[in-house]
Design a protein around this motif. Sequence first.
Motif, PDB file in Angstrom:
ATOM      1  N   THR A  25       0.799  -1.219   0.000  1.00  0.00           N
ATOM      2  CA  THR A  25       0.000   0.000   0.000  1.00  0.00           C
ATOM      3  C   THR A  25       0.837   1.278   0.000  1.00  0.00           C
ATOM      4  OG1 THR A  25      -0.138  -0.117   2.410  1.00  0.00           O
ATOM      5  CG2 THR A  25      -1.975  -1.059   1.159  1.00  0.00           C
ATOM      6  N   GLU A  38      -8.661  -5.786   5.539  1.00  0.00           N
ATOM      7  CA  GLU A  38      -9.428  -4.633   5.076  1.00  0.00           C
ATOM      8  C   GLU A  38     -10.898  -4.890   5.357  1.00  0.00           C
ATOM      9  OE1 GLU A  38      -8.880  -1.756   1.293  1.00  0.00           O
ATOM     10  OE2 GLU A  38      -8.817  -3.895   0.900  1.00  0.00           O
ATOM     11  N   LYS A  50     -12.052   9.407   2.722  1.00  0.00           N
ATOM     12  CA  LYS A  50     -11.134   9.330   1.586  1.00  0.00           C
ATOM     13  C   LYS A  50     -11.175   7.937   0.957  1.00  0.00           C
ATOM     14  CE  LYS A  50      -6.371  10.448   0.446  1.00  0.00           C
ATOM     15  NZ  LYS A  50      -5.102  10.920   0.969  1.00  0.00           N
ATOM     16  N   ARG A  51     -11.291   6.912   1.809  1.00  0.00           N
ATOM     17  CA  ARG A  51     -11.380   5.512   1.362  1.00  0.00           C
ATOM     18  C   ARG A  51     -12.632   4.887   1.950  1.00  0.00           C
ATOM     19  NH1 ARG A  51      -6.116   5.595   3.030  1.00  0.00           N
ATOM     20  NH2 ARG A  51      -4.649   5.613   1.338  1.00  0.00           N
ATOM     21  N   THR A  53     -12.845   1.939   3.122  1.00  0.00           N
ATOM     22  CA  THR A  53     -12.481   0.815   3.982  1.00  0.00           C
ATOM     23  C   THR A  53     -11.515   1.251   5.082  1.00  0.00           C
ATOM     24  OG1 THR A  53     -10.596   0.238   2.585  1.00  0.00           O
ATOM     25  CG2 THR A  53     -12.676  -0.865   2.101  1.00  0.00           C
ATOM     26  N   GLN A  55      -8.079  -0.186   6.943  1.00  0.00           N
ATOM     27  CA  GLN A  55      -7.015  -1.133   6.632  1.00  0.00           C
ATOM     28  C   GLN A  55      -6.117  -1.337   7.836  1.00  0.00           C
ATOM     29  OE1 GLN A  55      -4.861   0.599   3.344  1.00  0.00           O
ATOM     30  NE2 GLN A  55      -6.160  -0.398   1.845  1.00  0.00           N
TER      31      GLN A  55
END
Length: 79
Positions: A25, A38, A50-51, A53, A55
């Motif tokens: 990543t 994840e 922003k994402r 998920t 992680q």
Amino acid sequence: MIKSTIEDFQLGEHIIYNNTTGYITFIDNQYVTYCVKETPLPPKVAEHSKRPTNQVNVLIYRQYWHLIQSTTPVHQNDN
């Protein structure tokens, strides 16, 4: 192939390190990180994030790069 330079890595590359599989990543001259787990965020949180998920990433310092093994993810075909 023994990984020893930053050019040996690609974002998203699947690897095994310390008997744990994941994918890269982040790549830096001093370390790389790889995602080992994840999980999706709740929809209301994901729409403002922003994402989509969360992680769990593991940091691997340059001195341990030689212990990283490249791997190919196995895809199952439903026929």
